[in-house]
Design a protein around this motif. Sequence first.
Motif, PDB file in Angstrom:
ATOM      1  N   PRO A 224       0.837  -1.210   0.000  1.00 35.37           N
ATOM      2  CA  PRO A 224       0.000   0.000   0.000  1.00 35.37           C
ATOM      3  C   PRO A 224       0.868   1.255   0.000  1.00 35.37           C
ATOM      4  O   PRO A 224       2.012   1.223   0.494  1.00 35.37           O
ATOM      5  CB  PRO A 224      -0.811  -0.131   1.296  1.00 35.37           C
ATOM      6  N   PRO A 225       0.364   2.375  -0.528  1.00 30.83           N
ATOM      7  CA  PRO A 225       1.189   3.581  -0.706  1.00 30.83           C
ATOM      8  C   PRO A 225       1.905   4.063   0.550  1.00 30.83           C
ATOM      9  O   PRO A 225       3.100   4.380   0.509  1.00 30.83           O
ATOM     10  CB  PRO A 225       0.179   4.613  -1.210  1.00 30.83           C
ATOM     11  N   GLY A 226       1.191   4.151   1.655  1.00 29.31           N
ATOM     12  CA  GLY A 226       1.817   4.639   2.884  1.00 29.31           C
ATOM     13  C   GLY A 226       2.929   3.735   3.372  1.00 29.31           C
ATOM     14  O   GLY A 226       3.944   4.199   3.905  1.00 29.31           O
ATOM     15  N   VAL A 227       2.747   2.436   3.184  1.00 24.51           N
ATOM     16  CA  VAL A 227       3.774   1.466   3.579  1.00 24.51           C
ATOM     17  C   VAL A 227       4.989   1.589   2.672  1.00 24.51           C
ATOM     18  O   VAL A 227       6.136   1.603   3.130  1.00 24.51           O
ATOM     19  CB  VAL A 227       3.204   0.032   3.525  1.00 24.51           C
ATOM     20  N   GLN A 228       4.721   1.687   1.371  1.00 27.31           N
ATOM     21  CA  GLN A 228       5.822   1.784   0.416  1.00 27.31           C
ATOM     22  C   GLN A 228       6.650   3.037   0.652  1.00 27.31           C
ATOM     23  O   GLN A 228       7.880   3.012   0.531  1.00 27.31           O
ATOM     24  CB  GLN A 228       5.276   1.802  -1.016  1.00 27.31           C
ATOM     25  N   LYS A 229       6.005   4.126   1.038  1.00 28.69           N
ATOM     26  CA  LYS A 229       6.719   5.371   1.318  1.00 28.69           C
ATOM     27  C   LYS A 229       7.693   5.191   2.476  1.00 28.69           C
ATOM     28  O   LYS A 229       8.845   5.648   2.421  1.00 28.69           O
ATOM     29  CB  LYS A 229       5.723   6.486   1.630  1.00 28.69           C
ATOM     30  N   LEU A 230       7.254   4.512   3.520  1.00 23.68           N
ATOM     31  CA  LEU A 230       8.131   4.264   4.666  1.00 23.68           C
ATOM     32  C   LEU A 230       9.267   3.319   4.306  1.00 23.68           C
ATOM     33  O   LEU A 230      10.413   3.523   4.709  1.00 23.68           O
ATOM     34  CB  LEU A 230       7.315   3.679   5.818  1.00 23.68           C
ATOM     35  N   LEU A 231       8.968   2.287   3.528  1.00 25.71           N
ATOM     36  CA  LEU A 231      10.004   1.340   3.125  1.00 25.71           C
ATOM     37  C   LEU A 231      11.052   2.012   2.239  1.00 25.71           C
ATOM     38  O   LEU A 231      12.252   1.721   2.355  1.00 25.71           O
ATOM     39  CB  LEU A 231       9.377   0.155   2.375  1.00 25.71           C
ATOM     40  N   SER A 232      10.603   2.913   1.385  1.00 24.88           N
ATOM     41  CA  SER A 232      11.529   3.601   0.485  1.00 24.88           C
ATOM     42  C   SER A 232      12.508   4.483   1.238  1.00 24.88           C
ATOM     43  O   SER A 232      13.607   4.759   0.756  1.00 24.88           O
ATOM     44  CB  SER A 232      10.745   4.433  -0.535  1.00 24.88           C
ATOM     45  N   ALA A 233      12.107   4.939   2.420  1.00 18.54           N
ATOM     46  CA  ALA A 233      12.971   5.807   3.222  1.00 18.54           C
ATOM     47  C   ALA A 233      13.933   5.013   4.105  1.00 18.54           C
ATOM     48  O   ALA A 233      14.800   5.598   4.752  1.00 18.54           O
ATOM     49  CB  ALA A 233      12.116   6.729   4.090  1.00 18.54           C
ATOM     50  N   CYS A 234      13.774   3.679   4.134  1.00 24.82           N
ATOM     51  CA  CYS A 234      14.640   2.834   4.967  1.00 24.82           C
ATOM     52  C   CYS A 234      15.943   2.499   4.242  1.00 24.82           C
ATOM     53  O   CYS A 234      15.969   2.432   3.007  1.00 24.82           O
ATOM     54  CB  CYS A 234      13.934   1.514   5.286  1.00 24.82           C
ATOM     55  N   PRO A 235      17.017   2.233   4.980  1.00 26.05           N
ATOM     56  CA  PRO A 235      18.203   1.629   4.365  1.00 26.05           C
ATOM     57  C   PRO A 235      17.818   0.303   3.715  1.00 26.05           C
ATOM     58  O   PRO A 235      16.923  -0.399   4.199  1.00 26.05           O
ATOM     59  CB  PRO A 235      19.153   1.422   5.547  1.00 26.05           C
ATOM     60  N   ALA A 236      18.480  -0.042   2.637  1.00 26.02           N
ATOM     61  CA  ALA A 236      18.102  -1.215   1.845  1.00 26.02           C
ATOM     62  C   ALA A 236      17.988  -2.500   2.671  1.00 26.02           C
ATOM     63  O   ALA A 236      16.995  -3.237   2.520  1.00 26.02           O
ATOM     64  CB  ALA A 236      19.083  -1.402   0.694  1.00 26.02           C
ATOM     65  N   PRO A 237      18.938  -2.817   3.556  1.00 24.89           N
ATOM     66  CA  PRO A 237      18.801  -4.070   4.327  1.00 24.89           C
ATOM     67  C   PRO A 237      17.562  -4.095   5.208  1.00 24.89           C
ATOM     68  O   PRO A 237      16.883  -5.116   5.310  1.00 24.89           O
ATOM     69  CB  PRO A 237      20.088  -4.098   5.164  1.00 24.89           C
ATOM     70  N   GLN A 238      17.257  -2.949   5.840  1.00 20.38           N
ATOM     71  CA  GLN A 238      16.087  -2.907   6.709  1.00 20.38           C
ATOM     72  C   GLN A 238      14.800  -2.967   5.899  1.00 20.38           C
ATOM     73  O   GLN A 238      13.829  -3.622   6.294  1.00 20.38           O
ATOM     74  CB  GLN A 238      16.096  -1.644   7.568  1.00 20.38           C
ATOM     75  N   ALA A 239      14.781  -2.295   4.754  1.00 20.57           N
ATOM     76  CA  ALA A 239      13.610  -2.350   3.875  1.00 20.57           C
ATOM     77  C   ALA A 239      13.350  -3.781   3.429  1.00 20.57           C
ATOM     78  O   ALA A 239      12.196  -4.240   3.393  1.00 20.57           O
ATOM     79  CB  ALA A 239      13.805  -1.436   2.675  1.00 20.57           C
ATOM     80  N   ALA A 240      14.404  -4.497   3.086  1.00 21.83           N
ATOM     81  CA  ALA A 240      14.255  -5.885   2.651  1.00 21.83           C
ATOM     82  C   ALA A 240      13.735  -6.763   3.781  1.00 21.83           C
ATOM     83  O   ALA A 240      12.860  -7.618   3.573  1.00 21.83           O
ATOM     84  CB  ALA A 240      15.596  -6.417   2.148  1.00 21.83           C
ATOM     85  N   ALA A 241      14.240  -6.531   4.995  1.00 24.47           N
ATOM     86  CA  ALA A 241      13.809  -7.327   6.144  1.00 24.47           C
ATOM     87  C   ALA A 241      12.340  -7.082   6.460  1.00 24.47           C
ATOM     88  O   ALA A 241      11.573  -8.033   6.699  1.00 24.47           O
ATOM     89  CB  ALA A 241      14.672  -7.004   7.361  1.00 24.47           C
ATOM     90  N   GLN A 242      11.926  -5.810   6.443  1.00 22.34           N
ATOM     91  CA  GLN A 242      10.534  -5.503   6.739  1.00 22.34           C
ATOM     92  C   GLN A 242       9.603  -5.953   5.619  1.00 22.34           C
ATOM     93  O   GLN A 242       8.466  -6.361   5.867  1.00 22.34           O
ATOM     94  CB  GLN A 242      10.373  -4.011   7.012  1.00 22.34           C
ATOM     95  N   SER A 243      10.068  -5.891   4.383  1.00 20.42           N
ATOM     96  CA  SER A 243       9.253  -6.392   3.271  1.00 20.42           C
ATOM     97  C   SER A 243       8.947  -7.872   3.464  1.00 20.42           C
ATOM     98  O   SER A 243       7.818  -8.328   3.244  1.00 20.42           O
ATOM     99  CB  SER A 243       9.983  -6.180   1.943  1.00 20.42           C
ATOM    100  N   LYS A 244       9.947  -8.601   3.913  1.00 18.44           N
ATOM    101  CA  LYS A 244       9.759 -10.034   4.166  1.00 18.44           C
ATOM    102  C   LYS A 244       8.740 -10.268   5.278  1.00 18.44           C
ATOM    103  O   LYS A 244       7.889 -11.163   5.184  1.00 18.44           O
ATOM    104  CB  LYS A 244      11.097 -10.670   4.522  1.00 18.44           C
ATOM    105  N   VAL A 245       8.821  -9.451   6.326  1.00 24.10           N
ATOM    106  CA  VAL A 245       7.873  -9.570   7.438  1.00 24.10           C
ATOM    107  C   VAL A 245       6.446  -9.315   6.960  1.00 24.10           C
ATOM    108  O   VAL A 245       5.514 -10.064   7.288  1.00 24.10           O
ATOM    109  CB  VAL A 245       8.237  -8.582   8.568  1.00 24.10           C
TER     110      VAL A 245
END
Length: 269
Positions: A224-245
């Motif tokens: 969802p847009p709001g989630v993607q916005k937060l993930l885009s602002a994360c460092p790549a490793p953390q974004a990948a980890a949270q995407s998996k979650v």
Amino acid sequence: DHISLFALSVCCLLSAAAERFIKDKGYTNCVHLPCWPHLFAKVPEAVFDAGVLTEQAEFHRLVQLLFARSPFWRTKWYRYQKAAVKKWKDVHEQLPDELKQRHEKERPAPVKSVVRPTDTRWASQFDAYKYWRGRISAFKKFLSEMLQDLSDPPPTAQALLALLTDAVRLTALKVQIAFTCESMQPIYDLILSFQKQTGGPADPLGALNDIKSAQAEVTRGKFPPGVQKLLSACPAPQAAAQSKVLQQAATVMSSKVDNLHAATGSHSD
């Protein structure tokens, strides 16, 4: 001898009673017509119960401990919100027009007492999570000030502040709350639709399939847009980890839809 259909909620005790009634009493052709809103509510509850969203679950546990045991903390937090809103308004009124639009982005969330879940409302746990969207930063500041003023702060408050001052866990918490709000709101909207005169969707099983389709998008990495916005602002490793979650959470919801579909599909007519 003429009972062929009965409507009953699907909470664990009543479902067990329905199964026993059908089996033990010999009503093998009797159909248990479930409560559709209760079935829909089981989809997000499967995620909450699974504990997949770990930071959100831990934050929720600690918050409930802090506020449930002490009116002192509930009162202090409510007054802190009121003071923050008043301060923002006072500053806003003094700003020139060209700066007000930028300042508008800093507007505090509306003053509201902390939401605590109950066992008697379908959406109460969801509402308790949703309450914190937009309030996390203010709550962190509130805790920091309170712990400085108290000579013997409770361990629960200390644990909460430790969670919120850990940059990685704080980001994860915000992502997970955003996911809960944006992915689960449509489900609770469906539940509320049953309370309207229209009586909910004409095809409840089809609505379950729509929920599954939305979660399939998440499992493929489309958030969802709001989630993607937060993930885009994360460092790549953390974004990948949270995407998996989040993909795991979506999988849990999809599996729950499959289970409900299997349990009710043969009775959809």
